[in-house]
Design an enzyme around this catalytic site. Structure first.
Site, mmCIF file in Angstrom:
data_model
loop_
_atom_site.group_PDB
_atom_site.id
_atom_site.type_symbol
_atom_site.label_atom_id
_atom_site.label_comp_id
_atom_site.label_asym_id
_atom_site.label_seq_id
_atom_site.Cartn_x
_atom_site.Cartn_y
_atom_site.Cartn_z
ATOM 1 C CD GLU A 43 -2.850 -0.959 0.292
ATOM 2 O OE1 GLU A 43 -3.248 -0.032 -0.087
ATOM 3 O OE2 GLU A 43 -3.661 -2.313 0.111
ATOM 4 C CB THR A 48 0.175 4.314 -7.987
ATOM 5 O OG1 THR A 48 -0.825 3.359 -7.229
ATOM 6 C CG2 THR A 48 -0.554 5.590 -8.442
ATOM 7 N NE ARG A 183 -3.765 -2.516 -2.758
ATOM 8 C CZ ARG A 183 -2.594 -3.025 -3.067
ATOM 9 N NH1 ARG A 183 -1.748 -2.583 -3.913
ATOM 10 N NH2 ARG A 183 -1.792 -3.654 -2.117
ATOM 11 C CG ASP A 205 5.342 -3.057 -8.597
ATOM 12 O OD1 ASP A 205 5.838 -3.097 -7.459
ATOM 13 O OD2 ASP A 205 4.219 -3.027 -8.824
ATOM 14 C CD GLN A 209 0.400 -6.706 0.442
ATOM 15 O OE1 GLN A 209 0.895 -6.741 -0.647
ATOM 16 N NE2 GLN A 209 -0.363 -5.374 0.631
#
Length: 360
Positions: A43, A48, A183, A205, A209
């Site tokens: 997050e 993005t 998302r 990327d 988590q």
């Protein structure tokens, strides 16, 4: 062009020579490209940022590409609504009046939703649209939404709820901002290549988590030119989804410690992005940072004071004080901001790459 020495007659020696020659060619090719790792906790905005690179340096998203994201956006909206309904139950927030008792029965449709639920535009408009609009304008759900730090809700939930009529319109297509707000959890290693100033930029990327971080080490090699480490600066009052206890900024800072002090990256430029500046500004007025970070000194609603404190928090874990730490305050959903920031980042990366070439 390299020719084989005519004096080599032994097949084994010849094979060894060919391997050495190919390795040298490969090394020469690697020096002419840039490999950038996007790292950070879940997050934090890595995916993005990568989408922004496609918009800025990859020609953007074509209309037919954007159209493919309608389904995932519908799923995001229903999933966020389900999160709010579950939070209402968990937080024991009742509906305001007896007139709302019918909502429990109607909301069961959303509570029964899962990732395998069929969700075409027709189904979304017929079964979900009016109910979600009613819920989003309901005082009880407003109350639950205002307590979102107590549970896990997508940062873009409000954006999609506010734009739901446009998004549901069968004649409309998602725009690039919709895509940036969408998302989708990264579960593998995603690589994209963009040519910038004649240099191929390989951008990787990797999921942030805890269960995904073991995959990071597959990317740690001598070809890495730079690490962009992203932090959700607005998450100072939130906990991670994995255990619902560890503060998100503490988790990010611990990860940054392992990266910035890792011997694999001793010659690599590490650039810190304190991201989600827009959300940080909005949050400071109603969520006192001193409650979650007792060591904070300064004006708790002054964005500069808060950003300076957060920067020091991450900078202080670095053991090698001779090496510079490059940093930027960013909003990954703002294309103009990322375009401006990456112009500076790009020069830093290219200068570091040139310096490494001169040392080889």
């Amino acid at each position: 062009m390299h020719s084989l020495p005519c004096c080599i007659s032994d097949p084994q020696t010849l094979k060894s020579y060919e391997i050495d020659r190919d390795l040298k060619k490969q090394q020469g090719s690697l020096r002419k490209q840039v490999k950038v790792l996007l790292l950070g906790a879940g997050e934090s905005g890595k995916s993005t940022f990568l989408k922004q690179m496609k918009i800025i340096h990859g020609g953007g998203y074509k209309p037919e590409e954007l159209q493919l994201y309608k389904g995932p956006i519908y799923h995001n909206i229903v999933r966020n609504t389900k999160t709010l309904l579950q939070a209402r139950i968990t937080l024991d927030v009742s509906w305001d009046s007896e007139d709302d008792l019918d909502l429990d029965e109607q909301c069961q449709l959303i509570l029964d939703y899962n990732a395998k639920t069929e969700l075409t535009g027709e189904i979304f408009r017929a079964q979900y649209l009016e109910l979600i609009k009613r819920l989003w304008s309901h005082p009880t759900i407003t109350n639950v939404y205002n307590r979102r730090r107590e549970y896990q809700l997508n940062d873009s939930a409000e954006y999609f709820f506010e734009n739901i009529v446009r998004i549901a319109d069968p004649t409309s297509s998602p725009n690039q901002q919709d895509l940036l707000r969408l998302r989708k959890k990264t579960t593998g290693i995603r690589e994209e290549i963009y040519e910038i100033k004649g240099v191929p930029f390989h951008m990787l990327d990797v999921g942030g988590q805890r269960l995904q971080r073991h995959k990071w080490f597959k990317c740690f090699d001598q070809s890495v030119t730079s690490v962009l480490f992203l932090v959700a600066s607005s998450a100072y009052d939130q906990v991670i989804v994995e255990d619902m206890r560890t503060p998100r900024l503490e988790e990010s800072c611990n990860i940054f410690d392992t990266i910035v002090n890792n011997k694999c990256f001793k010659d690599v430029s590490i650039i810190l992005f304190l991201n989600k500046t827009d959300l940080l500004k909005e949050k400071l007025s109603h969520s006192d940072i001193r409650k979650y970070l007792p060591n904070f000194r300064g004006d708790p609603v002054d964005i500069k004071d808060v950003q300076g404190f957060l920067l020091d928090m991450f900078d202080n874990v670095r053991r090698n004080r001779e090496r510079a730490l490059f940093h930027h305050f960013t909003t990954a959903t703002d294309t103009e901001n990322i375009k401006y920031v990456f112009a500076a980042v790009k020069d830093t990366i290219l200068q570091n790459n040139l310096r490494q070439l001169m040392l080889q």
